[in-house]
Scaffold this motif. Structure first.
Motif, PDB file in Angstrom:
ATOM      1  N   SER A 288      22.344  26.116  62.378  1.00  0.00           N
ATOM      2  CA  SER A 288      23.025  24.399  62.901  1.00  0.00           C
ATOM      3  C   SER A 288      22.093  23.416  62.680  1.00  0.00           C
ATOM      4  O   SER A 288      21.976  22.142  62.159  1.00  0.00           O
ATOM      5  CB  SER A 288      23.284  24.346  64.265  1.00  0.00           C
ATOM      6  OG  SER A 288      24.525  25.277  64.517  1.00  0.00           O
ATOM      7  N   ASP A 289      20.552  23.950  63.014  1.00  0.00           N
ATOM      8  CA  ASP A 289      19.363  23.133  62.639  1.00  0.00           C
ATOM      9  C   ASP A 289      19.296  22.812  61.223  1.00  0.00           C
ATOM     10  O   ASP A 289      19.310  21.420  60.921  1.00  0.00           O
ATOM     11  CB  ASP A 289      18.167  23.823  63.075  1.00  0.00           C
ATOM     12  CG  ASP A 289      16.892  22.925  62.548  1.00  0.00           C
ATOM     13  OD1 ASP A 289      16.371  21.807  63.385  1.00  0.00           O
ATOM     14  OD2 ASP A 289      16.318  23.221  61.440  1.00  0.00           O
ATOM     15  N   THR A 290      19.533  23.494  60.201  1.00  0.00           N
ATOM     16  CA  THR A 290      19.427  23.361  59.133  1.00  0.00           C
ATOM     17  C   THR A 290      20.748  22.549  58.417  1.00  0.00           C
ATOM     18  O   THR A 290      20.391  21.544  57.700  1.00  0.00           O
ATOM     19  CB  THR A 290      19.299  24.725  58.298  1.00  0.00           C
ATOM     20  OG1 THR A 290      18.051  25.320  58.786  1.00  0.00           O
ATOM     21  CG2 THR A 290      19.274  24.519  56.665  1.00  0.00           C
ATOM     22  N   LYS A 291      21.758  23.006  58.917  1.00  0.00           N
ATOM     23  CA  LYS A 291      23.060  22.451  58.630  1.00  0.00           C
ATOM     24  C   LYS A 291      23.079  20.773  58.916  1.00  0.00           C
ATOM     25  O   LYS A 291      23.278  20.007  58.022  1.00  0.00           O
ATOM     26  CB  LYS A 291      24.092  22.830  59.254  1.00  0.00           C
ATOM     27  CG  LYS A 291      24.973  24.076  58.792  1.00  0.00           C
ATOM     28  CD  LYS A 291      26.148  24.786  59.514  1.00  0.00           C
ATOM     29  CE  LYS A 291      26.792  25.879  58.971  1.00  0.00           C
ATOM     30  NZ  LYS A 291      27.491  25.563  57.571  1.00  0.00           N
ATOM     31  N   TYR A 292      22.511  20.569  60.053  1.00  0.00           N
ATOM     32  CA  TYR A 292      22.426  18.986  60.482  1.00  0.00           C
ATOM     33  C   TYR A 292      21.251  18.063  60.178  1.00  0.00           C
ATOM     34  O   TYR A 292      21.333  16.859  60.088  1.00  0.00           O
ATOM     35  CB  TYR A 292      22.770  18.981  62.028  1.00  0.00           C
ATOM     36  CG  TYR A 292      24.334  19.252  62.296  1.00  0.00           C
ATOM     37  CD1 TYR A 292      25.334  18.225  62.029  1.00  0.00           C
ATOM     38  CD2 TYR A 292      24.804  20.469  62.644  1.00  0.00           C
ATOM     39  CE1 TYR A 292      26.745  18.493  62.223  1.00  0.00           C
ATOM     40  CE2 TYR A 292      26.060  20.768  62.908  1.00  0.00           C
ATOM     41  CZ  TYR A 292      26.915  19.796  62.542  1.00  0.00           C
ATOM     42  OH  TYR A 292      28.276  20.041  62.658  1.00  0.00           O
ATOM     43  N   ALA A 293      20.281  18.978  59.553  1.00  0.00           N
ATOM     44  CA  ALA A 293      19.082  18.245  58.906  1.00  0.00           C
ATOM     45  C   ALA A 293      19.354  17.806  57.881  1.00  0.00           C
ATOM     46  O   ALA A 293      19.194  16.729  57.193  1.00  0.00           O
ATOM     47  CB  ALA A 293      18.057  19.272  58.902  1.00  0.00           C
ATOM     48  N   TYR A 294      20.211  18.679  56.679  1.00  0.00           N
ATOM     49  CA  TYR A 294      20.535  18.166  55.564  1.00  0.00           C
ATOM     50  C   TYR A 294      22.138  17.573  55.310  1.00  0.00           C
ATOM     51  O   TYR A 294      22.223  16.756  54.434  1.00  0.00           O
ATOM     52  CB  TYR A 294      20.441  19.596  54.578  1.00  0.00           C
ATOM     53  CG  TYR A 294      18.900  19.922  54.368  1.00  0.00           C
ATOM     54  CD1 TYR A 294      18.124  19.035  54.168  1.00  0.00           C
ATOM     55  CD2 TYR A 294      18.742  21.248  54.734  1.00  0.00           C
ATOM     56  CE1 TYR A 294      16.555  19.645  53.998  1.00  0.00           C
ATOM     57  CE2 TYR A 294      17.522  21.652  54.849  1.00  0.00           C
ATOM     58  CZ  TYR A 294      16.231  20.855  54.394  1.00  0.00           C
ATOM     59  OH  TYR A 294      15.173  21.144  54.246  1.00  0.00           O
ATOM     60  N   GLN A 295      22.826  17.876  56.417  1.00  0.00           N
ATOM     61  CA  GLN A 295      24.313  17.422  56.147  1.00  0.00           C
ATOM     62  C   GLN A 295      25.053  17.318  54.767  1.00  0.00           C
ATOM     63  O   GLN A 295      25.466  16.384  54.417  1.00  0.00           O
ATOM     64  CB  GLN A 295      24.127  15.961  56.718  1.00  0.00           C
ATOM     65  CG  GLN A 295      23.825  15.700  58.064  1.00  0.00           C
ATOM     66  CD  GLN A 295      23.646  14.450  58.698  1.00  0.00           C
ATOM     67  OE1 GLN A 295      24.293  13.542  58.245  1.00  0.00           O
ATOM     68  NE2 GLN A 295      22.442  14.306  59.570  1.00  0.00           N
ATOM     69  N   SER A 296      24.994  18.312  54.253  1.00  0.00           N
ATOM     70  CA  SER A 296      25.110  18.520  52.771  1.00  0.00           C
ATOM     71  C   SER A 296      27.139  18.678  52.966  1.00  0.00           C
ATOM     72  O   SER A 296      27.503  19.437  53.484  1.00  0.00           O
ATOM     73  CB  SER A 296      24.717  19.982  52.182  1.00  0.00           C
ATOM     74  OG  SER A 296      25.131  19.874  50.805  1.00  0.00           O
TER      75      SER A 296
END
Length: 412
Positions: A288-296
């Motif tokens: 979730s950290d990565t998903k919402y860091a990049y919001q792809s």
């Protein structure tokens, strides 16, 4: 402590339920006496409890497993050097998992109390039994206290997220329901062994318009479409089989690994279950950290915005960003733990089913093929790019490897 007569009567009442799970018992002689594998017994109790009354959020259920089995491992590591050690160990494992489950899944208290009575009925009365039970309960209470307010309750996991303005590459709620984003709160939760949620955050996804981006999108558009003319029936079947909850789909493979480790010390088997779920919790936080860091943005948004406004994936797109794939971070973590602790291949083939493909089973001889199929499945479902999938596997493996390296911190 129950009296022997009370515990025996409760055990007899529970006997029909035990008989339904032949995997829990193995013959010890030509006689009808059977010896129950306490690790498998309480594995099944945990799985049944969460199936019946678990949380609606996957990571919360993994957390429940992690707490119970970390507590069991800690109690087993403190087994006294004298006395009836096996009696102590069995009571300690049962006590730790029971205490955790009645605390976190109180709706199942009656069933859990019966399961505990069944286990205790097999153990001779004495100091070893009572001390083991007390030790397991104490460790559960300690671990529960350490995880209080860790941000992994369902409300915190699904904390509200406001998407940024629409633009190329930026995630937006997806059709047909345009549901609000989920799992945003995971990135603020307290990990078990990561130093921070972003510890292993991968680099960004391919830039919009780059060669890799265009290749990824073209593959999903062709093979992931609802009406694809290039996806084979076998590929459709794989996508459907792996569509459901990773927690549910991996409960059976982990049980296979636990059963195959029957000759190992009970503490090592408890540690296997504990570390599997600790790694899965930390992996979901990192995901979730990565998903919402990049919001792809998801493939459906990209394809409809740039090429085909009516394009529809085989399966409905989950309500969170594309990069990385959560199914594949889970798969990568699971493979890393199982391969490291029990080896890459099983002693004999094993067969698992899937709630999203009723009546269908698949047979495997190890763990890597599960990961490979998950990578392909999310592309063929039309809900992830291949880069999101492979980046997810790498992230899951890294987080799980960290959990294995740092495991001693859990069991002090």
């Amino acid at each position: 402590m129950h009296q022997r007569s009370v515990r025996r009567s409760l055990a007899l009442a529970a006997a029909p339920a035990l008989a339904l799970s032949a995997a829990l018992t193995v013959p010890t002689s030509a006689a009808t006496t059977q010896q129950v594998d306490v690790a498998l017994e309480w594995y099944d109790v945990t799985a049944d409890t969460i199936t019946a009354a678990g949380a609606p959020t996957q990571v919360t259920n993994n957390r429940t497993w992690a707490i119970g089995w970390v507590a069991a491992t800690r109690a087993l590591l403190r087994t006294p050097s004298s006395g009836r050690a096996q009696d102590y160990r069995e009571a300690a494992l049962a006590g730790a998992v029971h205490e955790t489950l009645v605390t976190l899944v109180p709706a199942r208290k009656a069933q859990l109390d019966q399961s505990l009575s069944t286990t205790l009925a097999r153990i001779p009365d004495g100091t070893a039994e009572s001390a083991g039970l007390a030790a397991g309960r104490k460790q559960a209470q300690t671990v529960l206290a350490s995880r209080a307010e860790d941000g992994l309750d369902p409300a915190s996991v699904n904390a509200p997220f406001t998407p940024p303005p629409a633009g190329p590459g930026i995630w937006q709620p997806t059709p047909p329901t345009y549901s609000p984003a989920t799992q945003y709160g995971n990135r603020s939760a307290k990990p078990f062994l990561l130093t921070k949620p972003a510890q292993f955050r991968p680099g960004p996804p391919p830039a919009v318009g780059s060669d890799r981006y265009l290749r990824d999108l073209a593959e999903v558009q062709a093979t992931g479409a609802f009406d694809s003319t290039t996806r084979t029936q076998a590929q459709t079947d794989t996508a459907t089989f792996w569509l459901g909850s990773s927690y549910v789909l991996y409960t059976a493979p982990l049980r296979v690994a636990l059963a195959e480790s029957a000759r190992k010390a009970l503490v090592e088997r408890a540690k296997l279950v504990a570390l599997f779920h600790v790694a899965s919790v930390d992996t979901q936080i990192a995901t979730s950290d990565t998903k919402y860091a990049y919001q792809s943005w998801r493939p459906i948004t990209a394809i409809r915005a740039t090429d085909d406004p009516d394009w529809t994936p085989l399966h409905t797109t989950p309500a969170h960003p594309d990069y990385p794939s959560g199914h594949n971070t889970y798969s990568g973590a699971a493979e890393q733990v199982l391969t490291s602790l029990v080896g890459g291949r099983t002693a004999k083939p094993y067969t698992i089913g899937s709630p999203s493909a009723p009546g269908v089973t698949r047979t495997y001889t190890g763990w890597h093929q599960l990961t490979t199929e998950n990578v392909d499945a999310r592309v063929w479902s039309g809900i992830h790019t291949r880069t999101a999938d492979t980046a997810g596997v790498t992230l899951g493996r890294q987080v799980a490897a960290n959990a294995l390296r740092e495991a001693d911190r859990l069991f002090r």
